[in-house]
Design a protein around this motif. Structure first.
Motif, PDB file in Angstrom:
ATOM      1  N   UNK A  77     -38.529  -7.873  33.846  1.00 32.11           N
ATOM      2  CA  UNK A  77     -39.679  -7.257  34.517  1.00 32.11           C
ATOM      3  C   UNK A  77     -40.916  -7.309  33.623  1.00 32.11           C
ATOM      4  N   UNK A  78     -41.176  -8.503  33.064  1.00 29.01           N
ATOM      5  CA  UNK A  78     -42.306  -8.721  32.170  1.00 29.01           C
ATOM      6  C   UNK A  78     -43.201  -9.824  32.714  1.00 29.01           C
ATOM      7  N   UNK A  79     -44.428  -9.855  32.186  1.00 28.75           N
ATOM      8  CA  UNK A  79     -45.295 -10.995  32.448  1.00 28.75           C
ATOM      9  C   UNK A  79     -44.795 -12.156  31.597  1.00 28.75           C
ATOM     10  N   UNK A  80     -45.111 -13.381  31.991  1.00 32.81           N
ATOM     11  CA  UNK A  80     -44.685 -14.547  31.215  1.00 32.81           C
ATOM     12  C   UNK A  80     -45.235 -14.501  29.791  1.00 32.81           C
ATOM     13  N   UNK A  81     -46.463 -14.014  29.641  1.00 34.53           N
ATOM     14  CA  UNK A  81     -47.059 -13.933  28.300  1.00 34.53           C
ATOM     15  C   UNK A  81     -46.315 -12.939  27.412  1.00 34.53           C
ATOM     16  N   UNK A 125     -38.627  -1.775  21.125  1.00 33.98           N
ATOM     17  CA  UNK A 125     -39.682  -2.037  22.109  1.00 33.98           C
ATOM     18  C   UNK A 125     -39.767  -0.876  23.080  1.00 33.98           C
ATOM     19  N   UNK A 126     -40.978  -0.411  23.323  1.00 35.59           N
ATOM     20  CA  UNK A 126     -41.220   0.654  24.301  1.00 35.59           C
ATOM     21  C   UNK A 126     -41.458  -0.024  25.659  1.00 35.59           C
ATOM     22  N   UNK A 132     -46.198  -1.314  31.833  1.00 33.32           N
ATOM     23  CA  UNK A 132     -47.372  -0.671  32.433  1.00 33.32           C
ATOM     24  C   UNK A 132     -48.681  -1.358  32.062  1.00 33.32           C
ATOM     25  N   UNK A 133     -48.626  -2.298  31.137  1.00 34.07           N
ATOM     26  CA  UNK A 133     -49.841  -2.999  30.715  1.00 34.07           C
ATOM     27  C   UNK A 133     -50.355  -3.857  31.873  1.00 34.07           C
ATOM     28  N   UNK A 134     -51.597  -3.625  32.327  1.00 43.14           N
ATOM     29  CA  UNK A 134     -52.110  -4.392  33.466  1.00 43.14           C
ATOM     30  C   UNK A 134     -52.449  -5.830  33.087  1.00 43.14           C
ATOM     31  N   UNK A 135     -52.503  -6.663  34.101  1.00 44.64           N
ATOM     32  CA  UNK A 135     -52.847  -8.062  33.915  1.00 44.64           C
ATOM     33  C   UNK A 135     -54.261  -8.156  33.328  1.00 44.64           C
ATOM     34  N   UNK A 139     -51.174  -7.569  25.408  1.00 49.12           N
ATOM     35  CA  UNK A 139     -49.811  -7.024  25.426  1.00 49.12           C
ATOM     36  C   UNK A 139     -49.526  -6.252  24.148  1.00 49.12           C
ATOM     37  N   UNK A 140     -48.789  -5.141  24.243  1.00 43.67           N
ATOM     38  CA  UNK A 140     -48.347  -4.448  23.026  1.00 43.67           C
ATOM     39  C   UNK A 140     -47.412  -5.324  22.186  1.00 43.67           C
ATOM     40  N   UNK A 141     -46.779  -6.308  22.830  1.00 43.81           N
ATOM     41  CA  UNK A 141     -45.867  -7.201  22.106  1.00 43.81           C
ATOM     42  C   UNK A 141     -46.620  -8.213  21.249  1.00 43.81           C
TER      43      UNK A 141
END
Length: 148
Positions: A77-81, A125-126, A132-135, A139-141
């Motif tokens: 459930x993540x964005x590709x980035x 990882x939180x 919750x990070x919007x497009x 990214x926090x990652x």
């Protein structure tokens, strides 16, 4: 007389003790060039089916399922980035590669379901914050260190 798969010699039949027992080397030496000799025990599929817990078989099968990058990101459930940041940092690596059907020069990394489950259980990882990070926002990652 044929021997049923997964069983020893039929009742009343004895192996000739005068013949030397095959070793791994002699079997490999007698095999035709370019063939692989299997040295482990052979199992009858029916015997395995009866003796193994089906839940264990299903979970092992599900854990070995392979995903391409986009599917793996969807599973997490993540964005590709965000997924690319996980691979860049070395927290997640591909299990296998495959050749693209469309372009034979392109290799496609494949990620195993068990590895995706392992990273989901990670406390480093939180996940709610990452998801919750919007497009359009960083990214926090992205703060993860790059693997060398």
């Amino acid at each position: 007389m044929s021997v049923p798969a997964g069983r020893g010699l039929p009742r009343g039949e004895v192996r000739d003790r005068g013949q030397p027992r095959d070793s791994r080397r002699t079997r490999a030496a007698r095999a035709p060039a370019g063939t692989r000799v299997y040295h482990g025990p052979l199992y009858c599929g029916l015997a395995l089916e009866r003796s193994i817990d089906r839940r264990k078989v299903r979970s092992a099968s599900a854990a070995s399922h392979l995903h391409i990058l986009e599917e793996a990101a969807r599973v997490l459930e993540l964005r590709d980035t965000d997924f690319v940041h996980l691979t860049r940092s070395g927290l997640l690596t591909h299990a296998e590669t495959s050749v693209s059907r469309h372009n034979k020069r392109t290799t496609v990394p494949l990620y195993r379901q068990a590895d995706l489950d392992r990273i989901l259980r990670s406390k480093r990882i939180d996940w709610p914050v990452v998801r919750a990070t919007p497009k359009g926002k960083p990214s926090p990652l992205a703060a993860l260190p790059t693997r060398r």
